[in-house]
Design an enzyme around this catalytic site. Structure first.
Site, short mmCIF file in Angstrom:
data_model
loop_
_atom_site.label_atom_id
_atom_site.label_comp_id
_atom_site.label_asym_id
_atom_site.label_seq_id
_atom_site.Cartn_x
_atom_site.Cartn_y
_atom_site.Cartn_z
N SER A 141 6.20 45.45 4.00
CA SER A 141 5.41 44.28 3.20
C SER A 141 4.21 45.20 2.49
CB SER A 141 4.66 43.66 4.44
OG SER A 141 3.73 42.96 3.88
N TYR A 154 0.00 43.71 12.47
CA TYR A 154 1.38 43.63 11.59
C TYR A 154 1.53 44.61 10.51
CZ TYR A 154 4.78 41.26 8.70
OH TYR A 154 5.84 41.01 7.67
N LYS A 158 4.26 47.87 9.30
CA LYS A 158 4.79 47.96 8.07
C LYS A 158 4.34 49.35 7.38
CE LYS A 158 7.17 44.01 8.30
NZ LYS A 158 8.38 44.08 8.46
#
Length: 252
Positions: A141, A154, A158
């Site tokens: 991401s 999160y 990534k």
């Protein structure tokens, strides 16, 4: 330039919807045989029914190490080989301050988003790529490259996945390991962000639109193909120009 995956076999995690389903469909349409995997059998079957090409399904939790080995083995048993692994499955059970996350949600995010790709890659390498080099594609991401509120853990996973991509490329060559870092894409997974920030963001982008799952799939198909045979270790941003947007444009 023709991009084809004829004769190749791909395994895509998180393939029942969103980006994963689009990648599975794109690879099947480009000639690959594709194993779709995610947690829910019914959703997998529904996704597979809408894809043109040779596909099969295997229900598995991407955070489960034993399931990784079983799914890779099932793919080889079904199609005779494995050439491409796409680590797409991800989760994000927490939105808010990074220090506010509950330990259980932290552990779940790490389990699926980082531990999963590592051990699915190990299963694919040991059962297939050690003998015949393949391609591993990790879906990261842009959040792994930039700081933003609400998605701290999160994005941490990534960022680690981006480095894992480089590390495995160093260790596993000539198997290629590459990453894709999407910006905001219109999926169920990103629905909260799309609903709350999507319109504002798309007007600020040079491309004037948010991403579609097929945008990511098109890049994945190319990276998996022999046309990208000298590309490994890097993660490619595809975000509609979010990283270069500014306050105005010049018209000539």
């Amino acid at each position: 330039m023709q991009v084809t995956l004829e004769g190749k076999v791909a395994l895509v995690t998180g393939a029942s919807k969103g980006i994963g389903r689009a990648i599975a469909a794109g690879m099947a349409e480009s000639g690959a045989s594709v194993m779709l995997s995610s947690r829910k059998q019914e959703q997998l079957e529904e996704a597979a029914a809408g894809i043109d090409g040779e596909v099969a399904v295997f229900a598995a939790n991407a955070g489960n190490i034993e399931a990784a080995g079983e799914c890779v083995a099932a793919t080889i048993a079904r199609f005779g080989r494995l050439d491409i692994l796409v680590n797409n499955a991800a989760t994000n059970p927490h939105y808010g301050g990074t220090l506010d996350i509950e330990p259980s949600k932290f552990d779940k995010t790490i389990e699926v988003n980082l531990r999963g790709p590592l051990f699915w890659s190990r299963a694919a390498y040991r059962q297939a790529f050690a003998e015949r080099p393949g391609v591993i594609i990790n879906i990261a991401s842009v959040g792994g490259l930039r700081a933003e509120y609400g998605l701290g853990v999160y994005n941490l996973t990534k960022a680690a996945l981006i480095h894992l991509t480089r590390q495995l490329a160093n260790e596993l060559g000539p198997t290629r390991v590459v990453g894709i870092a999407p910006g905001l894409v219109k999926t169920d997974f990103a629905k909260v962000l799309v609903d709350n920030f999507g319109e504002q963001l798309e007007h600020s982008l040079p491309t004037k639109r948010l991403g579609e799952p097929e945008d990511i799939a098109n890049l994945a198909v190319f990276l998996a193909s022999d046309r990208a045979s000298w590309m490994t270790g890097e993660t490619y941003v595809i975000d509609g120009g979010a990283g270069v947007r500014g306050g105005g444009t010049i018209a000539g």
